[in-house]
Design an enzyme around this catalytic site. Structure first.
Site, PDB file in Angstrom:
ATOM      1  N   TYR A  33       1.397  58.094  86.020  1.00  0.00           N
ATOM      2  CA  TYR A  33       0.891  56.772  85.650  1.00  0.00           C
ATOM      3  C   TYR A  33       1.340  55.731  86.665  1.00  0.00           C
ATOM      4  O   TYR A  33       2.212  55.992  87.507  1.00  0.00           O
ATOM      5  CB  TYR A  33       1.351  56.389  84.238  1.00  0.00           C
ATOM      6  CG  TYR A  33       2.811  55.982  84.111  1.00  0.00           C
ATOM      7  CD1 TYR A  33       3.834  56.915  84.239  1.00  0.00           C
ATOM      8  CD2 TYR A  33       3.164  54.656  83.867  1.00  0.00           C
ATOM      9  CE1 TYR A  33       5.165  56.527  84.124  1.00  0.00           C
ATOM     10  CE2 TYR A  33       4.491  54.265  83.743  1.00  0.00           C
ATOM     11  CZ  TYR A  33       5.483  55.206  83.869  1.00  0.00           C
ATOM     12  OH  TYR A  33       6.805  54.833  83.758  1.00  0.00           O
ATOM     13  N   LYS A 148       6.289  59.610  89.379  1.00  0.00           N
ATOM     14  CA  LYS A 148       6.094  58.696  88.246  1.00  0.00           C
ATOM     15  C   LYS A 148       5.293  59.426  87.164  1.00  0.00           C
ATOM     16  O   LYS A 148       4.088  59.229  86.985  1.00  0.00           O
ATOM     17  CB  LYS A 148       5.398  57.402  88.704  1.00  0.00           C
ATOM     18  CG  LYS A 148       5.525  56.286  87.647  1.00  0.00           C
ATOM     19  CD  LYS A 148       5.234  54.945  88.250  1.00  0.00           C
ATOM     20  CE  LYS A 148       5.122  53.830  87.238  1.00  0.00           C
ATOM     21  NZ  LYS A 148       6.355  53.442  86.586  1.00  0.00           N
ATOM     22  N   GLU A 181      19.486  54.351  88.168  1.00  0.00           N
ATOM     23  CA  GLU A 181      18.445  53.331  87.984  1.00  0.00           C
ATOM     24  C   GLU A 181      18.325  53.054  86.498  1.00  0.00           C
ATOM     25  O   GLU A 181      19.014  53.675  85.680  1.00  0.00           O
ATOM     26  CB  GLU A 181      17.096  53.774  88.579  1.00  0.00           C
ATOM     27  CG  GLU A 181      16.480  54.982  87.904  1.00  0.00           C
ATOM     28  CD  GLU A 181      15.112  55.367  88.487  1.00  0.00           C
ATOM     29  OE1 GLU A 181      14.412  54.509  89.043  1.00  0.00           O
ATOM     30  OE2 GLU A 181      14.756  56.556  88.348  1.00  0.00           O
ATOM     31  N   LEU A 206      13.046  56.468  91.137  1.00  0.00           N
ATOM     32  CA  LEU A 206      11.652  56.145  91.440  1.00  0.00           C
ATOM     33  C   LEU A 206      11.686  55.068  92.519  1.00  0.00           C
ATOM     34  O   LEU A 206      12.408  54.073  92.394  1.00  0.00           O
ATOM     35  CB  LEU A 206      10.943  55.616  90.194  1.00  0.00           C
ATOM     36  CG  LEU A 206       9.460  55.371  90.401  1.00  0.00           C
ATOM     37  CD1 LEU A 206       8.693  56.696  90.452  1.00  0.00           C
ATOM     38  CD2 LEU A 206       8.892  54.498  89.288  1.00  0.00           C
TER      39      LEU A 206
END
Ligand code: PLP
Length: 286
Positions: A33, A148, A181, A206
């Site tokens: 996505y 992702k 993250e 990411l």
């Protein structure tokens, strides 16, 4: 006004937009996505998002449902049909519908869904003004967070843990004490030497598109950027901290677990990075 979604070639009212129960996105979270920010009728950093989409698809050997240009046309149509001037567009591609079997189906027909929604620019104002709290959780995701993928269960659990204690975000911390993250954002700190530090993209994070725009901004403002892993102890001692993502841009942090950051006040550098953000992002007219 009813929302309109794009599902596999058709524009349908949001409430009637469905995918098949054998869609591999539903069965296996076998999909990818992107989320793009829309600001004043322009898509922010479209090329970066579409390049990363191609990367995610290619890493998972998943077919692109259409050409890049055709996708851009569809994205713009969805945005227009939903009258979005400020908000976001969500794009999801899965490996399509096939009888349930872990191995890939023979066909290469992926499924695509596009939705867009308005978000008032005022919605996050108080968060930008007062800053957010983050909690820390143990890194327990798979080894490919650089893709992702819609397979986000650990991220959902982390975000829920944050919400349950009134925090906005959860930071994954690895077993050596390094901040990796956030559950849906990249992590940044600014130390007492005014170095703006964010983790290097070594496959464990990411590669945020907003992160890349902020890096350009830092360079243009002649500030000191350091791409390296930082520990939770460093973060707690930091002068400022913030998260970045397409939906939060530069969101200042005033608390990590129970530790106040920057005396519990929003930092000046995060404030100016936020204020200047759109001057350094790519903008595409709708
Ligand atoms: C795990 C994770 N890291 C980082 C980001 C930030 O990426 P971007 O700036 O491209 O929105 C996101 C955004 O959803 C994310 O889910």
């Amino acid at each position: 006004m009813s929302r309109i979604a794009y599902v596999n070639g058709q524009f349908v009212p949001h409430g009637e937009a469905f995918v098949h129960i054998d869609d591999r996105g539903y069965q296996f979270a076998d999909g990818v996505y992107e989320v793009c920010d829309i600001k004043n009728g322009q898509i922010i950093d479209l090329d970066g998002h579409l390049d990363r989409l191609n990367y995610s698809l290619s890493e998972l050997q998943m077919a692109h449902p259409m050409s890049r240009n055709a996708l851009i046309v569809k994205m713009k149509q969805v945005i227009k049909r939903n009258y979005v001037n400020n908000g976001l567009i969500y794009l999801q591609i899965t490996r399509g519908v096939a009888p349930r079997d872990h191995a890939f189906p023979n066909h290469k027909e992926s499924s695509i869904v596009l939705t867009a929604k308005s978000v008032s620019p005022l919605k996050k104002l108080s968060l930008y003004k007062n800053g957010i709290s983050v909690i820390t959780v143990e890194e327990n995701r798979w080894a490919r967070p650089d893709i992702k993928t819609i397979s986000l269960l650990p991220n959902c659990l982390a975000k829920q843990a944050a919400r349950e204690v009134g925090a906005y975000e959860a930071w994954f911390v690895d077993d050596e004490g390094y901040v990796v993250e956030g559950s849906s954002s990249n992590a940044w700190i600014i130390n007492n030497n005014n170095e703006i530090i964010t983790k290097n993209p070594d496959g464990s994070i990411l590669k945020g598109i907003t992160r890349a725009a902020i890096m350009k901004e830092i360079e243009a403002m002649q500030l000191a950027l350091v791409e390296r892993a930082f520990t939770l102890s460093e973060a707690i001692e930091a002068k400022e901290a913030f998260i970045s993502s397409a939906t939060t841009l530069v969101m200042p942090i005033v608390k990590i677990d129970n530790h106040a950051i920057g005396g519990g006040e929003v930092g000046e550098m995060a404030k100016s990075l936020l204020a200047e953000f759109y001057n350094f992002a790519q903008k595409t007219d709708i």
